[in-house]
Scaffold this motif. Structure first.
Motif, PDB file in Angstrom:
ATOM      1  N   SER A   1       0.835  -1.211   0.000  1.00  0.00           N
ATOM      2  CA  SER A   1       0.000   0.000   0.000  1.00  0.00           C
ATOM      3  C   SER A   1       0.864   1.254   0.000  1.00  0.00           C
ATOM      4  CB  SER A   1      -0.924   0.020   1.217  1.00  0.00           C
ATOM      5  OG  SER A   1      -1.898  -0.973   1.114  1.00  0.00           O
ATOM      6  N   ALA A   2       1.918   1.254   0.825  1.00  0.00           N
ATOM      7  CA  ALA A   2       2.820   2.412   0.873  1.00  0.00           C
ATOM      8  C   ALA A   2       3.492   2.624  -0.482  1.00  0.00           C
ATOM      9  CB  ALA A   2       3.866   2.220   1.969  1.00  0.00           C
ATOM     10  N   LEU A   3       3.890   1.533  -1.133  1.00  0.00           N
ATOM     11  CA  LEU A   3       4.527   1.650  -2.455  1.00  0.00           C
ATOM     12  C   LEU A   3       3.531   2.182  -3.489  1.00  0.00           C
ATOM     13  CD1 LEU A   3       6.620  -1.649  -2.525  1.00  0.00           C
ATOM     14  CD2 LEU A   3       7.480   0.686  -2.193  1.00  0.00           C
ATOM     15  N   ALA A   4       2.294   1.688  -3.438  1.00  0.00           N
ATOM     16  CA  ALA A   4       1.274   2.136  -4.398  1.00  0.00           C
ATOM     17  C   ALA A   4       0.963   3.617  -4.213  1.00  0.00           C
ATOM     18  CB  ALA A   4       0.002   1.302  -4.242  1.00  0.00           C
ATOM     19  N   GLU A   5       0.983   4.080  -2.961  1.00  0.00           N
ATOM     20  CA  GLU A   5       0.673   5.479  -2.659  1.00  0.00           C
ATOM     21  C   GLU A   5       1.905   6.376  -2.735  1.00  0.00           C
ATOM     22  OE1 GLU A   5      -1.032   5.136   1.230  1.00  0.00           O
ATOM     23  OE2 GLU A   5      -2.747   3.969   0.503  1.00  0.00           O
ATOM     24  N   GLU A   6       3.039   5.804  -3.130  1.00  0.00           N
ATOM     25  CA  GLU A   6       4.319   6.517  -3.204  1.00  0.00           C
ATOM     26  C   GLU A   6       4.674   7.166  -1.869  1.00  0.00           C
ATOM     27  OE1 GLU A   6       4.672   9.052  -6.644  1.00  0.00           O
ATOM     28  OE2 GLU A   6       3.695   7.555  -7.921  1.00  0.00           O
ATOM     29  N   ASN A   7       4.328   6.487  -0.787  1.00  0.00           N
ATOM     30  CA  ASN A   7       4.619   6.962   0.556  1.00  0.00           C
ATOM     31  C   ASN A   7       5.933   6.319   1.020  1.00  0.00           C
ATOM     32  OD1 ASN A   7       4.686   7.702   3.235  1.00  0.00           O
ATOM     33  ND2 ASN A   7       2.470   7.481   3.499  1.00  0.00           N
ATOM     34  N   ILE A   8       7.026   6.898   0.601  1.00  0.00           N
ATOM     35  CA  ILE A   8       8.361   6.354   0.849  1.00  0.00           C
ATOM     36  C   ILE A   8       8.670   6.300   2.346  1.00  0.00           C
ATOM     37  CG2 ILE A   8      10.817   6.626   0.328  1.00  0.00           C
ATOM     38  CD1 ILE A   8       8.963   5.972  -2.106  1.00  0.00           C
ATOM     39  N   THR A   9       8.216   7.291   3.096  1.00  0.00           N
ATOM     40  CA  THR A   9       8.472   7.336   4.541  1.00  0.00           C
ATOM     41  C   THR A   9       7.843   6.143   5.248  1.00  0.00           C
ATOM     42  OG1 THR A   9       8.508   9.746   4.440  1.00  0.00           O
ATOM     43  CG2 THR A   9       8.293   8.760   6.605  1.00  0.00           C
ATOM     44  N   ASP A  10       6.588   5.818   4.914  1.00  0.00           N
ATOM     45  CA  ASP A  10       5.925   4.660   5.525  1.00  0.00           C
ATOM     46  C   ASP A  10       6.613   3.359   5.115  1.00  0.00           C
ATOM     47  OD1 ASP A  10       4.163   6.318   6.796  1.00  0.00           O
ATOM     48  OD2 ASP A  10       2.393   5.692   5.644  1.00  0.00           O
ATOM     49  N   ALA A  11       7.038   3.276   3.868  1.00  0.00           N
ATOM     50  CA  ALA A  11       7.738   2.075   3.399  1.00  0.00           C
ATOM     51  C   ALA A  11       9.064   1.902   4.147  1.00  0.00           C
ATOM     52  CB  ALA A  11       7.978   2.149   1.893  1.00  0.00           C
ATOM     53  N   GLN A  12       9.810   2.980   4.320  1.00  0.00           N
ATOM     54  CA  GLN A  12      11.079   2.903   5.049  1.00  0.00           C
ATOM     55  C   GLN A  12      10.861   2.510   6.502  1.00  0.00           C
ATOM     56  OE1 GLN A  12      12.355   6.898   4.222  1.00  0.00           O
ATOM     57  NE2 GLN A  12      13.770   6.245   2.608  1.00  0.00           N
TER      58      GLN A  12
END
Length: 148
Positions: free
Chosen positions: A48-59
């Motif tokens: 979901s984080a990758l799909a939303e381009e939410n790099i901070t949540d992915a990290q």
């Protein structure tokens, strides 16, 4: 003589029953274990984080002790996913290693998922997820294109 025969048959019957029971137990234990993959919820959050381009949540989903720099890889995966959502996830393989030692308890899951995205594109995830005294998170998260 007759008693020895009866005892022999009983022993053979007990061995056969115990081997059948062992197979059933292994199958049930394995099935229950796979359903309890600790990382599945975190994998969904990562996708979901990758799909939303939410790099901070992915990290934030990476393991705190991981010494690798995942910034470029996370950005590349996010670019590839490009807003697509996960339509389905199928667990292909799981390997769990647990240990207890002087540094505490450790549990590492190595899983492979077949993921179908909402546009029917199929990718595979090859993931290592670690839980130890330092925290929990991914030590490796790879998108694999093609067949695993």
């Amino acid at each position: 003589f007759r008693m020895k025969k009866i005892v022999g048959y009983i022993l053979v019957l007990m061995v056969l029953l115990s081997s059948l029971t062992a197979c059933t137990f292994t199958q049930n234990a394995s099935g229950a274990f796979v359903k309890n993959a600790e990382s599945s919820e975190k994998i969904e959050k990562m996708m979901s984080a990758l799909a939303e381009e939410n790099i901070t949540d992915a990290q934030a989903l990476m393991h705190p002790e991981s010494t690798k720099d995942f910034d470029d890889a996370i950005s590349q995966m996010s670019d590839y996913i490009d807003g697509r959502e996960v339509a389905s996830m199928e667990l292909i393989n799981i390997n769990v290693n647990t240990s207890t030692g002087t540094s505490g308890k450790s549990r590492e899951e190595q899983v492979v998922y077949k993921v179908t995205l909402d546009d029917n594109d199929v990718i595979y995830l090859n993931v290592d997820y670690l839980s130890n005294n330092a925290g929990t998170g991914f030590t490796s998260f790879q998108l694999v294109l093609g067949v695993v």
